[in-house]
Design a protein around this motif. Structure first.
Motif, PDB file in Angstrom:
ATOM      1  N   MET A  49     138.151 -45.998   0.103  1.00 19.57           N
ATOM      2  CA  MET A  49     137.204 -45.960   1.206  1.00 19.57           C
ATOM      3  C   MET A  49     137.599 -44.958   2.278  1.00 19.57           C
ATOM      4  O   MET A  49     136.768 -44.507   3.041  1.00 19.57           O
ATOM      5  CB  MET A  49     137.062 -47.349   1.816  1.00 19.57           C
ATOM      6  CG  MET A  49     136.446 -48.361   0.864  1.00 19.57           C
ATOM      7  SD  MET A  49     134.908 -47.782   0.115  1.00 19.57           S
ATOM      8  CE  MET A  49     133.900 -47.548   1.574  1.00 19.57           C
ATOM      9  N   GLY A  94     130.407 -46.347  -1.598  1.00 23.94           N
ATOM     10  CA  GLY A  94     130.786 -47.271  -0.544  1.00 23.94           C
ATOM     11  C   GLY A  94     130.156 -46.908   0.774  1.00 23.94           C
ATOM     12  O   GLY A  94     129.787 -45.758   1.012  1.00 23.94           O
ATOM     13  N   VAL A 122     130.750 -52.039  -1.009  1.00 20.59           N
ATOM     14  CA  VAL A 122     130.873 -51.108  -2.133  1.00 20.59           C
ATOM     15  C   VAL A 122     129.822 -51.478  -3.168  1.00 20.59           C
ATOM     16  O   VAL A 122     129.566 -52.656  -3.409  1.00 20.59           O
ATOM     17  CB  VAL A 122     132.286 -51.158  -2.734  1.00 20.59           C
ATOM     18  CG1 VAL A 122     132.349 -50.451  -4.075  1.00 20.59           C
ATOM     19  CG2 VAL A 122     133.284 -50.521  -1.774  1.00 20.59           C
ATOM     20  N   ASN A 158     131.176 -47.679   4.662  1.00 27.37           N
ATOM     21  CA  ASN A 158     132.126 -48.280   5.603  1.00 27.37           C
ATOM     22  C   ASN A 158     131.423 -49.046   6.719  1.00 27.37           C
ATOM     23  O   ASN A 158     131.912 -50.075   7.165  1.00 27.37           O
ATOM     24  CB  ASN A 158     133.039 -47.214   6.194  1.00 27.37           C
ATOM     25  CG  ASN A 158     134.210 -46.875   5.297  1.00 27.37           C
ATOM     26  OD1 ASN A 158     134.772 -47.763   4.642  1.00 27.37           O
ATOM     27  ND2 ASN A 158     134.579 -45.625   5.242  1.00 27.37           N
ATOM     28  N   ARG A 185     136.825 -41.543   0.007  1.00 26.69           N
ATOM     29  CA  ARG A 185     135.707 -41.656  -0.932  1.00 26.69           C
ATOM     30  C   ARG A 185     136.018 -41.076  -2.315  1.00 26.69           C
ATOM     31  O   ARG A 185     135.107 -40.778  -3.076  1.00 26.69           O
ATOM     32  CB  ARG A 185     134.428 -41.037  -0.379  1.00 26.69           C
ATOM     33  CG  ARG A 185     134.018 -41.551   0.966  1.00 26.69           C
ATOM     34  CD  ARG A 185     133.735 -43.045   0.931  1.00 26.69           C
ATOM     35  NE  ARG A 185     133.412 -43.579   2.236  1.00 26.69           N
ATOM     36  CZ  ARG A 185     132.176 -43.655   2.718  1.00 26.69           C
ATOM     37  NH1 ARG A 185     131.166 -43.245   1.974  1.00 26.69           N
ATOM     38  NH2 ARG A 185     131.958 -44.129   3.918  1.00 26.69           N
TER      39      ARG A 185
END
Length: 125
Positions: A52, A71, A78, A73, A55
């Motif tokens: 994360m 994903g 996800v 944030n 990426r």
């Protein structure tokens, strides 16, 4: 970190599903989040993972091109988009997370600290 997997269901061969893994906790952006799956009578196998922070994504060789991990944030979520599903994709899909997993261990389920409860994916022929 607590993980909640969702999005599984029954789909015909050739169809698509998108799984979601929602996380709680303020460290989500530092996690590596992965999807694993386990079919009846088989060992749990790595599907895909995403770091994360940057990426970067990683896939099981056999699934690359059909499955896409992404994903968000901001949503601490996800996703796993699965296309061209076959009956061989039938399994319980689990999401897992870990804040410090190294690249050489990213495909190893026992290296992940946090696990969701799993979501069933069934592909009919």
């Amino acid at each position: 970190v607590q993980l909640q997997a969702s999005g599984g269901g029954l789909v015909q061969a050739g169809g698509s599903l998108r799984l979601s893994c929602a996380a709680s906790g303020r460290t989500f952006s530092r996690q590596t989040v992965a999807w694993f799956r386990q079919a009846p009578g088989k060992e749990r196998e790595f599907v895909a993972a995403i770091r994360m922070s940057g990426r970067h994504t990683y896939y099981a060789d056999s699934l690359k091109g059909r499955f896409t991990i992404s994903g968000d944030n901001a949503k601490s979520t996800v996703y796993l988009l699965m296309n061209s599903l076959t009956p061989e994709d039938t399994a319980v899909y689990y999401c897992a997370a870990d804040p410090s997993i190294i690249l050489s261990s990213i495909r190893m389920s026992h290296q992940y600290e946090y696990w969701g409860q799993g979501t069933q994916v069934t592909v009919s022929s």
